[in-house]
Structures are given as structure tokens and as C-alpha cells.
Design a protein around this motif. Sequence first.
Motif, PDB file in Angstrom:
ATOM      1  N   GLN A   2       0.839  -1.208   0.000  1.00  0.00           N
ATOM      2  CA  GLN A   2       0.000   0.000   0.000  1.00  0.00           C
ATOM      3  C   GLN A   2       0.866   1.248   0.000  1.00  0.00           C
ATOM      4  OE1 GLN A   2      -2.122  -0.998   3.541  1.00  0.00           O
ATOM      5  NE2 GLN A   2      -4.010  -1.452   2.427  1.00  0.00           N
ATOM      6  N   ALA A   3       1.970   1.188   0.770  1.00  0.00           N
ATOM      7  CA  ALA A   3       2.866   2.343   0.828  1.00  0.00           C
ATOM      8  C   ALA A   3       3.470   2.603  -0.538  1.00  0.00           C
ATOM      9  CB  ALA A   3       3.967   2.098   1.855  1.00  0.00           C
ATOM     10  N   ILE A   4       3.918   1.529  -1.212  1.00  0.00           N
ATOM     11  CA  ILE A   4       4.533   1.721  -2.530  1.00  0.00           C
ATOM     12  C   ILE A   4       3.497   2.230  -3.517  1.00  0.00           C
ATOM     13  CG2 ILE A   4       5.640   0.504  -4.433  1.00  0.00           C
ATOM     14  CD1 ILE A   4       7.022  -1.174  -2.415  1.00  0.00           C
ATOM     15  N   GLN A   5       2.279   1.691  -3.400  1.00  0.00           N
ATOM     16  CA  GLN A   5       1.199   2.171  -4.273  1.00  0.00           C
ATOM     17  C   GLN A   5       0.962   3.665  -4.060  1.00  0.00           C
ATOM     18  OE1 GLN A   5      -2.337  -0.060  -3.531  1.00  0.00           O
ATOM     19  NE2 GLN A   5      -2.189  -1.048  -5.534  1.00  0.00           N
ATOM     20  N   TYR A   6       1.015   4.073  -2.803  1.00  0.00           N
ATOM     21  CA  TYR A   6       0.831   5.487  -2.478  1.00  0.00           C
ATOM     22  C   TYR A   6       1.903   6.333  -3.143  1.00  0.00           C
ATOM     23  CZ  TYR A   6       0.546   9.660   0.458  1.00  0.00           C
ATOM     24  OH  TYR A   6       0.450  10.935   0.904  1.00  0.00           O
ATOM     25  N   PHE A   7       3.179   5.911  -2.973  1.00  0.00           N
ATOM     26  CA  PHE A   7       4.272   6.733  -3.494  1.00  0.00           C
ATOM     27  C   PHE A   7       4.297   6.742  -5.011  1.00  0.00           C
ATOM     28  CE2 PHE A   7       6.252   5.898   0.719  1.00  0.00           C
ATOM     29  CZ  PHE A   7       6.154   7.198   1.138  1.00  0.00           C
ATOM     30  N   TRP A   8       3.882   5.654  -5.623  1.00  0.00           N
ATOM     31  CA  TRP A   8       3.911   5.621  -7.087  1.00  0.00           C
ATOM     32  C   TRP A   8       2.617   6.150  -7.673  1.00  0.00           C
ATOM     33  CZ3 TRP A   8       6.742   0.375  -8.394  1.00  0.00           C
ATOM     34  CH2 TRP A   8       8.066   0.507  -7.944  1.00  0.00           C
ATOM     35  N   GLY A   9       1.776   6.735  -6.844  1.00  0.00           N
ATOM     36  CA  GLY A   9       0.568   7.381  -7.334  1.00  0.00           C
ATOM     37  C   GLY A   9       0.793   8.874  -7.482  1.00  0.00           C
ATOM     38  N   TRP A  10       0.202   9.661  -6.589  1.00  0.00           N
ATOM     39  CA  TRP A  10       0.266  11.116  -6.698  1.00  0.00           C
ATOM     40  C   TRP A  10       1.676  11.689  -6.595  1.00  0.00           C
ATOM     41  CZ3 TRP A  10      -3.386  13.568  -8.989  1.00  0.00           C
ATOM     42  CH2 TRP A  10      -4.686  13.072  -8.932  1.00  0.00           C
ATOM     43  N   PRO A  11       2.521  11.229  -5.669  1.00  0.00           N
ATOM     44  CA  PRO A  11       3.872  11.810  -5.630  1.00  0.00           C
ATOM     45  C   PRO A  11       4.608  11.654  -6.948  1.00  0.00           C
ATOM     46  CG  PRO A  11       3.475  10.551  -3.667  1.00  0.00           C
ATOM     47  CD  PRO A  11       2.308  10.301  -4.554  1.00  0.00           C
ATOM     48  N   LEU A  12       4.467  10.491  -7.590  1.00  0.00           N
ATOM     49  CA  LEU A  12       5.140  10.273  -8.868  1.00  0.00           C
ATOM     50  C   LEU A  12       4.553  11.194  -9.936  1.00  0.00           C
ATOM     51  CD1 LEU A  12       7.343   8.331  -9.758  1.00  0.00           C
ATOM     52  CD2 LEU A  12       5.582   6.901 -10.723  1.00  0.00           C
ATOM     53  N   PHE A  13       3.225  11.355  -9.882  1.00  0.00           N
ATOM     54  CA  PHE A  13       2.546  12.247 -10.836  1.00  0.00           C
ATOM     55  C   PHE A  13       3.072  13.670 -10.686  1.00  0.00           C
ATOM     56  CE2 PHE A  13      -1.043  15.208 -11.482  1.00  0.00           C
ATOM     57  CZ  PHE A  13      -1.244  15.004 -12.836  1.00  0.00           C
ATOM     58  N   PHE A  14       3.192  14.119  -9.434  1.00  0.00           N
ATOM     59  CA  PHE A  14       3.704  15.475  -9.225  1.00  0.00           C
ATOM     60  C   PHE A  14       5.174  15.568  -9.617  1.00  0.00           C
ATOM     61  CE2 PHE A  14      -0.015  16.032  -6.399  1.00  0.00           C
ATOM     62  CZ  PHE A  14      -0.496  17.174  -6.998  1.00  0.00           C
ATOM     63  N   GLY A  15       5.898  14.461  -9.452  1.00  0.00           N
ATOM     64  CA  GLY A  15       7.281  14.444  -9.906  1.00  0.00           C
ATOM     65  C   GLY A  15       7.369  14.658 -11.408  1.00  0.00           C
ATOM     66  N   PHE A  16       6.510  13.949 -12.164  1.00  0.00           N
ATOM     67  CA  PHE A  16       6.476  14.131 -13.617  1.00  0.00           C
ATOM     68  C   PHE A  16       6.110  15.562 -13.978  1.00  0.00           C
ATOM     69  CE2 PHE A  16       6.167   9.478 -14.327  1.00  0.00           C
ATOM     70  CZ  PHE A  16       7.173   9.395 -15.250  1.00  0.00           C
ATOM     71  N   LEU A  17       5.080  16.094 -13.275  1.00  0.00           N
ATOM     72  CA  LEU A  17       4.654  17.476 -13.536  1.00  0.00           C
ATOM     73  C   LEU A  17       5.811  18.439 -13.302  1.00  0.00           C
ATOM     74  CD1 LEU A  17       1.089  18.257 -12.195  1.00  0.00           C
ATOM     75  CD2 LEU A  17       1.915  18.136 -14.530  1.00  0.00           C
ATOM     76  N   ALA A  18       6.581  18.157 -12.222  1.00  0.00           N
ATOM     77  CA  ALA A  18       7.706  19.030 -11.908  1.00  0.00           C
ATOM     78  C   ALA A  18       8.728  18.994 -13.025  1.00  0.00           C
ATOM     79  CB  ALA A  18       8.334  18.602 -10.582  1.00  0.00           C
ATOM     80  N   LEU A  19       8.992  17.785 -13.558  1.00  0.00           N
ATOM     81  CA  LEU A  19       9.955  17.660 -14.648  1.00  0.00           C
ATOM     82  C   LEU A  19       9.468  18.422 -15.873  1.00  0.00           C
ATOM     83  CD1 LEU A  19      11.308  14.013 -14.657  1.00  0.00           C
ATOM     84  CD2 LEU A  19      12.552  16.120 -14.338  1.00  0.00           C
ATOM     85  N   VAL A  20       8.185  18.234 -16.206  1.00  0.00           N
ATOM     86  CA  VAL A  20       7.625  18.931 -17.371  1.00  0.00           C
ATOM     87  C   VAL A  20       7.703  20.439 -17.163  1.00  0.00           C
ATOM     88  CG1 VAL A  20       5.495  19.330 -18.647  1.00  0.00           C
ATOM     89  CG2 VAL A  20       6.125  17.018 -17.990  1.00  0.00           C
ATOM     90  N   HIS A  21       7.346  20.865 -15.942  1.00  0.00           N
ATOM     91  CA  HIS A  21       7.375  22.282 -15.600  1.00  0.00           C
ATOM     92  C   HIS A  21       8.787  22.846 -15.751  1.00  0.00           C
ATOM     93  CE1 HIS A  21       7.365  25.661 -12.607  1.00  0.00           C
ATOM     94  NE2 HIS A  21       6.258  25.940 -13.264  1.00  0.00           N
ATOM     95  N   ALA A  22       9.769  22.020 -15.330  1.00  0.00           N
ATOM     96  CA  ALA A  22      11.146  22.491 -15.413  1.00  0.00           C
ATOM     97  C   ALA A  22      11.619  22.559 -16.857  1.00  0.00           C
ATOM     98  CB  ALA A  22      12.049  21.557 -14.612  1.00  0.00           C
ATOM     99  N   LEU A  23      11.175  21.601 -17.680  1.00  0.00           N
ATOM    100  CA  LEU A  23      11.666  21.557 -19.051  1.00  0.00           C
ATOM    101  C   LEU A  23      10.970  22.575 -19.933  1.00  0.00           C
ATOM    102  CD1 LEU A  23      11.995  17.704 -19.531  1.00  0.00           C
ATOM    103  CD2 LEU A  23      13.829  19.370 -19.455  1.00  0.00           C
ATOM    104  N   VAL A  24       9.669  22.810 -19.707  1.00  0.00           N
ATOM    105  CA  VAL A  24       8.895  23.662 -20.605  1.00  0.00           C
ATOM    106  C   VAL A  24       9.028  25.131 -20.225  1.00  0.00           C
ATOM    107  CG1 VAL A  24       6.582  24.172 -21.458  1.00  0.00           C
ATOM    108  CG2 VAL A  24       7.315  21.811 -21.154  1.00  0.00           C
ATOM    109  N   PHE A  25       8.880  25.444 -18.933  1.00  0.00           N
ATOM    110  CA  PHE A  25       8.883  26.861 -18.530  1.00  0.00           C
ATOM    111  C   PHE A  25      10.283  27.335 -18.184  1.00  0.00           C
ATOM    112  CE2 PHE A  25       4.654  25.230 -17.580  1.00  0.00           C
ATOM    113  CZ  PHE A  25       3.887  26.109 -18.318  1.00  0.00           C
TER     114      PHE A  25
END
Lengths: 302, 182
Positions: A279-302
Amino acid sequence: MESVGYHILGGIVTIIVAFTVGLTYMGLSRKITARIQNRKGPPFYQNFIDALKLASKESAIHHGFMQHSGPAFLMVSAILSVLVIPVLNNGNWFPNLNFHGDLIFLIYIMVFGSLGMALGSGQTGNPNSAIGVTRGLSQMVGFEIPWVMALVAIMVKYQTTSLVDLLEVQQTGGWLMFSSPFAFIAGVLAMLGMFRYSPFDIVSAPTELASGPVSENGGKYLFTMMSSGSIFAFAKLVLYVDLFLGGASNLIELLAKTFAIYMIPMLYGVVSPRYRTEQAIQYFWGWPLFFGFLALVHALVF
Amino acid sequence: MINDKNSQKIADFIKNWARKHSIWVLAYGTGCGAIEIPPTMTSRYDAERLGVRGAATPRQADVLLITGYLTTKTLKRVIRVYEQMQDPKYVIGFGSCTINGGMYYDSYNTIKVLDKYLPVDVYINGCMPRPEAVLAGFAKLQQLIQEGKATGAQKYKENHEYYRGNLRKIIGNKYEMPLYNW
């Protein structure tokens, strides 16, 4: 000013401050938890008494060389990270050993202690330790990925791997918490796992695993782990303040900011039941990973 | 100067003060008395404000709490647990069963007097002792620790043959303590 003696003395002072602040925070967290559970709770200095008692206990346990060096690995990891992270802005008061690329160094050294402890508790042969180690390492796989993604996003965005450079960026351009919010969210969600408070405390669950990896360690070993844990907690909190909250120019500001950050995993833990490993791994690979991707996109695009 | 009698006294005072205010309990739930531990630890009586806390394993514990009767089968486990604990260590006998057998006074497979097998520092009387009595027992133990009179572990080392002999009378001569460096 820049002599070797100055740096050594500064390092010792930094370690003592980290130890004191970390233990006090842990004691305060025990007090706050107790108040939330409608208890009186121990005094905030209870952890210092515990540490003194543990240090004065005998430790006649021998399982082999690695068992003795496991807590030492933890201590080395905690001290190395606290020495590299700049405690105050502009190198005020606390000289430290930070260098270009210290963020990458930190990614490695912060995992080192847990790996050493895993080896050490493996040699005790206690089945609870082995189960605790496997659970801890799998949980680490969970939270390290969003954490590293948040760090990489910051590194890409500001084209630097140095904490001091990031502090300078924040002094002119505002806190990173606002200029790269997704990295902040991913980092904070990963921090929940990094502190191993409930709901991510399956590693050292006292009722389930008999405290997991530390189950064969008592007395002075436990004291070493406790003190390294408090130093490491301080190091992590200061790292978050340096990364996202613009650092601090004096000790009082530092204490206020670190305590505010510390309240996040603590208060989240008080109201959350314990997760199982998957459950813990599912948690971390859910929203935190999503925000991690968003952060990468945000860093690369803006 | 370090081995000076007065400085030793000061060191002992500080150590005993720390030990007194930080008691980690291994509640060995042998008997029905274990049910009184949760109310002692949780919100109503809150033993944590006195520094009394649960420990997960014998390695980390200071106090072994024998909660109630001990069967002959659990006795050797309890003694193994006690020997795994690190010095300084204390034993609390909890409930009438540990004092004279209590309601199991004529039972064929429980031990009657705990003090023959383990050096008990504090007894808590009652069947069952209420949480107030448990806290009073801890307070008594704290007082003994501060005065340096809780020397059960020392007694166990000095009279090891006596305690082990009593154990053999029950378990038999074949029994040996297992090695645990596995």
C-alpha cells in the motif's frame, strides 16, 4: 577564518546543534502526539533522559562484525549529510563542506545509512530484522523515485547541482516552493516516507515486527541509532528549508521553518493508520510520482 | 579523579536518575494480568508521563513485567528472555499469582513463588491489580532505583546456581539453555 581548525570546530558545533535540535523535536512530537490522544504525555526532554539511560546501559551482545558497525554506518551517513548541507544562508556561523554537485552526493549518502543498517541487522539473524529490512528497502524504492524526480526537476530548471547556488537563486527570485510548486509537493510527499512516521512505519513497527531492524540492538547501539536519527532528521529538515523555503538567515528563523516542515509528517502520521508495504509503494507511485512528472515537465517547458 | 569516591557517587546519581525516569517495559503477557497493561499505557492513566514506555524486544527493555501466573512451560522462555536483557534490568511480579500462586495455589503446572526463579524487585499485589496499583508499583521501583537498591540482576548473577537449581527441579536435568548466536 578558512583554517582547518575553524572547519573542524564548526563541524563539531553543527553536529551538537543538530543532535540537540533533533532530539528536542522528537520529544516535542511525543508531547504533541500525547496531547492529540488526550494524554498528558512525557516532558519534552524525555528523549534526552532516554538517550542518557541507553548510553549508560551495558551492551553484551555479539553477532559479528557487521552487527557492531551497522549503527556506525547510520551515524556516518547522518554526520556526512549534516556537514554538507548549508545550515544558514551565506555560510553564516556554521562553516560546512558543501561543494558543487553536493545535491547528487546527498542523494547517495542519504541512502547509505539505511543500507549499512540493513547489512548490520542482517547479521543478527533475527527473523524480525530480516523482514523489517526487506520492507524498509521496498518502501525506500517507493519514496526515492518521486524524491529524486523533484531534485532532478530543480537541477534541470536552475542548471545547478549546488545547494549554495540554489540558496542564492532564492534570495533574488523568491522561494522555490512558489516558483517550482510541483517539485515541492513531490518532495513533501516523499518526505512522509523518509521520516518513517505512521502511516509508513511498517519498518520498525513495535507490535508487528518487534521494532524490525533494531530488534537485536539495545543499550549503546540504540543510543547511537537514536542520536544518528536525530542528527539525520535535522539534516533532512534543513535540506528541505534550503531547497524550498529559501534557507534561513539566523537560528530562530531556521528553527521556525524546520519545525513547520517537521509538523507535516508528524501530524499526518498521528491521524493515519499504518500502511502495508504494498500500500505504501502504491501510495508513493501514485500522486507523488505524478507530481514528480509534472515538476519535470514544468522544469523543461517553462 | 575519575575513580574518586565522590565523583563516582555523582555519576551514579545521574545514571540512576536517568534510569528512574526512563523505564522501558517488556510486558511478558503470561497471564490474565496483561489486560491491565493497555489502560495503564493509554489515555486514562498514561504511564508515559512517568517515562514508562513499552519496549519491543528484551534487548531494549529495562523491566520484565511478569503479568500473572507462569506455567512450567513458559517458565524457561521467561528465563531465556530475562537472560537476553541487558544490565541494569529489573523484574516486577504482577498480581497475587507471582507471590504465592494466588488462585492457582494448588495447580499442578504453574509455579507458585516467582522469586525462586527470577530475582523480583517489586511485587504488585492484587487479583487483578488496578492501573493505580501498577503505577504505584512503578513509583516504588523508581524509588528503589534512585536509592540504588534495585539490585536484582546482581543477585541473579551471584546466586545463579540457586535459581538454576530451582528451575531444574521443575524442568528436569536434561534442560539446557539454548545458544542463541544463530
